[in-house]
Design an enzyme around this catalytic site. Structure first.
Site, PDB file in Angstrom:
ATOM      1  N   CYS A 110     -71.492 -20.148 -60.385  1.00 34.51           N
ATOM      2  CA  CYS A 110     -70.988 -20.521 -58.914  1.00 34.51           C
ATOM      3  C   CYS A 110     -71.423 -19.615 -58.128  1.00 34.51           C
ATOM      4  O   CYS A 110     -71.452 -18.511 -58.356  1.00 34.51           O
ATOM      5  CB  CYS A 110     -69.468 -20.609 -58.832  1.00 34.51           C
ATOM      6  SG  CYS A 110     -68.993 -21.227 -57.401  1.00 34.51           S
ATOM      7  N   GLU A 153     -68.921 -29.550 -57.139  1.00 36.50           N
ATOM      8  CA  GLU A 153     -68.816 -29.414 -55.637  1.00 36.50           C
ATOM      9  C   GLU A 153     -67.694 -30.290 -55.301  1.00 36.50           C
ATOM     10  O   GLU A 153     -66.958 -29.315 -54.326  1.00 36.50           O
ATOM     11  CB  GLU A 153     -70.078 -29.773 -55.273  1.00 36.50           C
ATOM     12  CG  GLU A 153     -71.419 -29.481 -55.482  1.00 36.50           C
ATOM     13  CD  GLU A 153     -71.270 -27.770 -55.355  1.00 36.50           C
ATOM     14  OE1 GLU A 153     -70.540 -27.324 -54.481  1.00 36.50           O
ATOM     15  OE2 GLU A 153     -71.992 -26.964 -56.269  1.00 36.50           O
ATOM     16  N   HIS A 156     -64.697 -27.963 -55.293  1.00 37.24           N
ATOM     17  CA  HIS A 156     -64.535 -26.957 -54.286  1.00 37.24           C
ATOM     18  C   HIS A 156     -63.822 -27.423 -53.183  1.00 37.24           C
ATOM     19  O   HIS A 156     -63.238 -26.801 -52.330  1.00 37.24           O
ATOM     20  CB  HIS A 156     -65.806 -26.558 -53.764  1.00 37.24           C
ATOM     21  CG  HIS A 156     -66.730 -25.299 -54.545  1.00 37.24           C
ATOM     22  ND1 HIS A 156     -65.766 -24.236 -54.831  1.00 37.24           N
ATOM     23  CD2 HIS A 156     -67.778 -25.270 -55.411  1.00 37.24           C
ATOM     24  CE1 HIS A 156     -66.610 -23.232 -55.592  1.00 37.24           C
ATOM     25  NE2 HIS A 156     -67.602 -23.888 -55.850  1.00 37.24           N
TER      26      HIS A 156
HETATM   27 ZN    ZN Z   1     -69.309 -23.226 -56.775  1.00 37.77          ZN
END
Ligand code: ZN
Length: 199
Positions: A110, A153, A156
């Site tokens: 990441c 994603e 996130h």
């Molecule tokens: Zn990430």
């Protein structure tokens, strides 16, 4: 100009981001953010970047997996990871559902946990509904590495980092991954890194 990528511990990475309206998606400001996120992702380099990672509290992420990244993998790896090129695109206000319950486990990294990797189990296939960069509704069905990128994603956007999904004992520096584990299968790595049994 590249955007600053927030690192683990930054509060924005632990917060659920807000949805965007269609007018807001089409605004100059959002279009500029998308362009800057694209350049920041390419420069990093990475295959995905979510708005919270650049400090924007928005349900928006950019994704692109390039031919050149896949060509750089050891022989057999692209097939094993089911990794194929994914053209640049934007996902906004996504919802994700698994297709089946098959999982795949691989090392992932990441951009917000610079220089670390860990083994993370993910659904092998997912369906994602989202708005594109013009505000148009879209649906994609993804398998393999692309499905992994989408899950990473979209996490996130919910304030979730891979550290919440990983096998905790598999967290390591990229340097040690390359030095000790890169050539081994995930099953072997998990076995070799298993908790020691004390007699
Ligand atoms: Zn990430």
């Amino acid at each position: 100009m590249y955007l600053h990528i927030h690192q683990a511990g930054s509060p924005v990475l632990a917060t659920a981001a807000r949805a965007l309206g269609v007018e807001e998606i089409r605004s100059e400001q959002t279009q500029q953010l998308i362009a800057m996120m694209r350049e920041t992702m390419r420069n990093a380099p990475g295959v995905g970047l979510a708005a919270p990672q650049v400090g924007a509290d928005l349900q928006l992420a950019v994704i692109e997996d390039r031919e050149e990244f896949i060509r750089a993998l050891p022989p057999g790896e692209p097939e094993l990871r089911e990794r194929v090129p994914v053209p640049f695109h934007v996902i906004i206000n996504p919802t994700l559902e698994p297709i089946g319950d098959e999982r795949a486990s691989f090392f992932e990294g990441c951009l917000s946990l610079d220089s670390f990797v860990a083994i993370v189990p993910r659904y092998r296939a997912v369906r994602v509904h989202y708005l594109d960069s013009t505000g148009k509704e879209n649906v994609t069905e993804a398998t393999g590495w692309y499905a992994r990128i989408l899950q990473h994603e979209i996490d996130h956007l919910r304030g979730i980092q891979y550290t919440e999904r990983m096998y905790p004992r598999s967290l390591m520096t990229s340097t040690n991954y390359a030095r000790f584990w890169k050539a081994k299968s995930v099953d072997i790595v998990l076995r070799d890194l298993a908790e020691p049994t004390h007699q």
